[in-house]
Write a protein that holds these residues in place. Structure first.
Motif: not given
Length: 538
Positions: A139-140, A424-426, A433-439, A441-444
């Motif tokens: 995770m780190l 919106r996701i942020m 934020l660093l654990e938000n998978e959707e963020l 995926i959306t960022l990529q």
């Protein structure tokens, strides 16, 4: 048996002993010697030593006879049973020893089992700790990678977002004055042409400043109340591509009172019809036989409706609709129309258009509607005529232009949507934020799509400039045709009988394009178009 002489005298003495029965009961029957059994046997084998026979003489003797026989029988059997009993005791003793050993072994087993269970628990705990440490390590590592990706992905946005925040802060401070100006613009400036709108707004800006109300001095209604993507969609739907027409579109969609479009050239009718086409818009006029029925249906179902060709006096039947005299009964809304209560749908929209160039309406009508002046402007007409002449002369070029306009509008909308999704996701993230998978995926997706879209936009804009450069060669034709139309239109000031519709004029313009002499050189072709169309007009 008692080791006494077997004489009658001894027998009488024994029988007379008061403890005789006790001694019989306490007789050691387990240790009768073989000699004694043999001696007793000499008596018991005699025929007359039978309990029944003895009983005929003495009942007590019968009992003694029975006891002797029983003791003899027991002694003989015991001689056989004793070794077995001894072996049984030995076996039982051995069993006890084995059971003791077994119990000790079981105790040892329990102890070992408990130790194994304890060791297993300790092992499981250590394994769990190891897995947890590995998970945390992963995770780190993932957070480090995501942090790097987040920093890299958003680094390009930092400067732009800072500028946006600064701009939004300034706009927020000026929002009271801007909203006041925009409200007045939508409510009152619809009937006026551009020059009067600009003049009135300048006066309003001064009044607002005099009241020390913060306001943006160079406020543009098109930028404040409209976005580029929507404006491009409107242009594609037939709204002329000029600032005046864009302001008209804003007033139509933003006004709280139903819009009344002064539309001598029919451009508002075309644009509104296409704008509301997806909602099943109905087009009627007051002279239509089933006008009332269509209006009732639209009121109930929420479909938009255009009443075209209205005069200076509106049909009184629509007065409740113009006044929005809606009554709520329970959870339903109704409105009085055609002398009865009709259910009212919240999605209902009413549009009014008139062909009159300079209509005069009563103050009562003007307070119930929002009048919008859709009279054609020279800039908008020039752009429209340019599109027609290029579509006729260079159809592929104009088709490319239309495709590019749609593509650019779509790509810009995609960029805005991607940015909005990311923000919106942020904002809505319930986890770090660093654990938000959707963020991520959306960022990529955003980075990849944004890069593609930006490249496409650059290519499209370069191509659009090239197309505009090619189209610009036909601007003199469009300008000449536009000037001629307004010259014709101004003839109505001399005599009202001179009325020319834009549709008829466009038909004449297309006729001129088709019939004018062709030429090898573009300059000669433009001269031919201008001369032929000028002659055709006059």
């Amino acid at each position: 048996m008692h080791q006494k002489e077997p004489t009658w005298a001894e027998a009488k003495r024994q029988l007379g002993d008061q403890y005789f029965l006790d001694r019989l009961r306490e007789f050691d029957k387990d240790n009768i010697s073989d000699k004694t059994l043999k001696k007793v046997g000499t008596y018991t084998v005699k025929p007359d030593f039978d309990p029944e026979i003895v009983g005929t003489v003495s009942a007590a003797a019968k009992s003694l006879c029975l006891w002797v026989r029983a003791i003899e029988k027991y002694g003989k059997i015991y001689k056989i049973v004793k070794p077995k009993k001894e072996r049984l005791e030995e076996a039982l003793e051995s069993l006890r020893m084995k059971q003791q050993i077994l119990a000790e072994a079981r105790a040892k087993l329990r102890e070992l089992s408990e130790m194994i269970a304890r060791l297993q628990r300790e092992y499981d705990e250590k394994v769990a700790q190891k897995e947890e440490l590995e998970r945390r390590s992963r995770m780190l590592q993932l957070k480090l990678e995501r942090a790097e990706a987040l920093i890299t992905g958003l680094s390009g946005e930092k400067e732009r977002w800072e500028m946006t925040v600064e701009r939004l802060d300034k706009e927020f401070d000026n929002l009271p004055g801007d909203c006041l100006i925009a409200t007045g613009f939508v409510a009152y400036l619809g009937p006026f042409v551009s020059e009067y709108r600009e003049s009135l707004m300048e006066d309003w800006f001064l009044e607002v400043c005099n009241e020390s109300l913060p306001v943006t001095m160079d406020l543009s209604m098109k930028k404040f109340l409209l976005d580029d993507a929507t404006l491009r969609d409107w242009n594609y739907m037939g709204l002329p591509d000029d600032n005046f027409s864009a302001e008209n579109g804003i007033i139509v969609v933003r006004a709280t009172r139903w819009p009344l479009a002064v539309d001598p050239q029919g451009q508002a009718l075309i644009w509104i019809s296409r704008l509301e086409e997806k909602n099943g818009i109905q087009v009627v006029d007051f002279g239509q036989p089933n006008y009332m029925k269509v209006m009732e249906t639209c009121l109930s179902t929420g479909k938009p409706i255009i009443i075209q060709n209205v005069g200076e006096v509106l049909d009184p039947s629509i007065a409740p609709i113009l006044e929005k005299a809606i009554v709520t009964i329970g959870t339903s809304k109704v409105i009085k129309f055609n002398d009865k209560m009709v259910s009212y749908h919240n999605d209902f929209h009413l549009y009014l258009t008139t062909k009159l160039g300079n209509p005069v309406y009563t103050p009562e009508t003007l307070t119930k509607t929002t009048m919008v002046n859709f009279a054609v402007k020279e800039q908008g007409l020039t752009s429209q005529l340019l599109g027609i002449v290029v579509r006729k002369e260079r159809p592929q070029l104009e088709q490319m232009k239309d495709t590019l306009v749609l593509s650019i509008a779509h790509n810009k909308k995609v960029l805005v949507d991607l940015e909005n999704d990311l923000l919106r996701i942020m904002y809505e993230s319930q986890v770090p934020l660093l654990e938000n998978e959707e963020l991520f995926i959306t960022l990529q997706t955003s980075q990849r799509t944004s890069l593609e879209v930006k490249e496409a936009l650059i290519t499209s804009q370069v191509t659009e400039k090239e197309i505009d450069t090619a189209r610009a060669a036909y601007v003199p034709v469009a300008v000449r045709a536009s000037v001629l139309f307004f010259a014709l239109n101004d003839l109505s000031r001399i005599d009202p009988m001179y009325q020319f519709s834009l549709d008829a004029y466009i038909d004449l313009f297309m006729y001129s394009i088709d019939r004018s002499p062709k030429a090898g050189e573009l300059e000669d072709r433009i001269n031919n178009l201008n001369e032929f169309h000028t002659y055709a007009v006059y």
